[in-house]
Design a protein around this motif. Sequence first.
Motif, PDB file in Angstrom:
ATOM      1  N   LYS A   7       0.851  -1.183   0.000  1.00  0.00           N
ATOM      2  CA  LYS A   7       0.000   0.000   0.000  1.00  0.00           C
ATOM      3  C   LYS A   7       0.888   1.236   0.000  1.00  0.00           C
ATOM      4  CE  LYS A   7      -3.731  -2.274   2.437  1.00  0.00           C
ATOM      5  NZ  LYS A   7      -4.560  -2.316   3.640  1.00  0.00           N
ATOM      6  N   LYS A   8       0.594   2.162  -0.914  1.00  0.00           N
ATOM      7  CA  LYS A   8       1.339   3.409  -1.014  1.00  0.00           C
ATOM      8  C   LYS A   8       0.483   4.518  -0.422  1.00  0.00           C
ATOM      9  CE  LYS A   8       3.473   2.152  -5.397  1.00  0.00           C
ATOM     10  NZ  LYS A   8       3.616   2.529  -6.801  1.00  0.00           N
ATOM     11  N   SER A   9       1.118   5.527   0.123  1.00  0.00           N
ATOM     12  CA  SER A   9       0.370   6.673   0.627  1.00  0.00           C
ATOM     13  C   SER A   9      -0.216   7.448  -0.543  1.00  0.00           C
ATOM     14  CB  SER A   9       1.272   7.588   1.450  1.00  0.00           C
ATOM     15  OG  SER A   9       0.533   8.727   1.853  1.00  0.00           O
ATOM     16  N   SER A  10      -1.461   7.804  -0.422  1.00  0.00           N
ATOM     17  CA  SER A  10      -2.150   8.545  -1.477  1.00  0.00           C
ATOM     18  C   SER A  10      -2.249  10.030  -1.161  1.00  0.00           C
ATOM     19  CB  SER A  10      -3.566   7.991  -1.652  1.00  0.00           C
ATOM     20  OG  SER A  10      -3.513   6.653  -2.066  1.00  0.00           O
ATOM     21  N   GLU A  67      -7.179   5.604   3.196  1.00  0.00           N
ATOM     22  CA  GLU A  67      -6.134   4.833   2.507  1.00  0.00           C
ATOM     23  C   GLU A  67      -6.641   3.440   2.149  1.00  0.00           C
ATOM     24  OE1 GLU A  67      -3.449   5.757   1.142  1.00  0.00           O
ATOM     25  OE2 GLU A  67      -2.494   7.321   2.318  1.00  0.00           O
ATOM     26  N   LEU A  70      -9.115   3.794  -0.751  1.00  0.00           N
ATOM     27  CA  LEU A  70      -8.399   4.060  -2.004  1.00  0.00           C
ATOM     28  C   LEU A  70      -7.685   2.802  -2.502  1.00  0.00           C
ATOM     29  CD1 LEU A  70      -7.038   7.631  -1.264  1.00  0.00           C
ATOM     30  CD2 LEU A  70      -8.812   7.001  -2.927  1.00  0.00           C
ATOM     31  N   TYR A  71      -7.122   2.031  -1.597  1.00  0.00           N
ATOM     32  CA  TYR A  71      -6.491   0.765  -1.960  1.00  0.00           C
ATOM     33  C   TYR A  71      -7.529  -0.175  -2.585  1.00  0.00           C
ATOM     34  CZ  TYR A  71      -4.097  -3.705  -1.561  1.00  0.00           C
ATOM     35  OH  TYR A  71      -3.547  -4.927  -1.836  1.00  0.00           O
ATOM     36  N   ARG A  74      -8.409   1.010  -6.056  1.00  0.00           N
ATOM     37  CA  ARG A  74      -7.326   0.636  -6.975  1.00  0.00           C
ATOM     38  C   ARG A  74      -7.444  -0.825  -7.381  1.00  0.00           C
ATOM     39  NH1 ARG A  74      -3.993   2.925  -3.365  1.00  0.00           N
ATOM     40  NH2 ARG A  74      -3.238   4.946  -3.980  1.00  0.00           N
ATOM     41  N   HIS A  87      -2.195   5.379 -10.330  1.00  0.00           N
ATOM     42  CA  HIS A  87      -1.752   6.195  -9.193  1.00  0.00           C
ATOM     43  C   HIS A  87      -2.851   7.172  -8.806  1.00  0.00           C
ATOM     44  CE1 HIS A  87       2.305   4.711  -9.950  1.00  0.00           C
ATOM     45  NE2 HIS A  87       2.044   4.906 -11.226  1.00  0.00           N
ATOM     46  N   ILE A  88      -3.061   7.318  -7.493  1.00  0.00           N
ATOM     47  CA  ILE A  88      -4.038   8.263  -6.961  1.00  0.00           C
ATOM     48  C   ILE A  88      -3.349   9.101  -5.896  1.00  0.00           C
ATOM     49  CG2 ILE A  88      -6.209   8.563  -5.699  1.00  0.00           C
ATOM     50  CD1 ILE A  88      -6.978   5.694  -6.693  1.00  0.00           C
ATOM     51  N   TYR A  89      -3.454  10.422  -6.031  1.00  0.00           N
ATOM     52  CA  TYR A  89      -2.910  11.346  -5.029  1.00  0.00           C
ATOM     53  C   TYR A  89      -3.953  12.407  -4.718  1.00  0.00           C
ATOM     54  CZ  TYR A  89       1.507   9.205  -6.271  1.00  0.00           C
ATOM     55  OH  TYR A  89       2.504   8.298  -6.500  1.00  0.00           O
ATOM     56  N   HIS A  90      -4.159  12.662  -3.435  1.00  0.00           N
ATOM     57  CA  HIS A  90      -5.110  13.690  -3.001  1.00  0.00           C
ATOM     58  C   HIS A  90      -4.408  14.577  -1.978  1.00  0.00           C
ATOM     59  CE1 HIS A  90      -8.708  15.753  -1.795  1.00  0.00           C
ATOM     60  NE2 HIS A  90      -9.453  14.982  -2.580  1.00  0.00           N
TER      61      HIS A  90
END
Length: 148
Positions: A7-10, A67, A70-71, A74, A87-90
């Motif tokens: 899991k990546k930080s979004s 998170e 969002l995971y 994805r 990729h998702i960034y907020h």
Amino acid sequence: MTAEKPKKSSFISGPISAEFIGTAIAKHQTKTSIGAHNIFLGQVRADEIDGKKVIAIEYSAYEEMAEQILYDIREAAFAKYELTCLHIYHSLGMVKAGEICLFVFVSAPRRKVVYDALQFLVEAIKEKTPVFGKEILEDKTYIWKKNT
């Protein structure tokens, strides 16, 4: 048995910069199986509310829950569409009118997939993710909204 993707930080503190977006796109040039990219950029609007202009939005979230959601979004997109990357960034914190607060980036071998996947993703993010925006008006009053 395949390993679960980490899991990546979004979330990004403050606005999402053009440099960040450009770097994300440039990193994919070495992935030659990709034939199409599509991006969505959400920008803070200078709306007028009761005769007062929105000058910024201060974003907050239930981060751990957001998170995970969002995971899950994805993973649902990867299951539904033939994607190479996603990729998702907020933003969290203060984002001024005109600045970018949401960056969604999808890549796939073929173009139709990225159009369909991007629409699915943006709608799911807006509907399901516990992100809240406090719209700051020019007179320093504010209005709370979910997923603005």
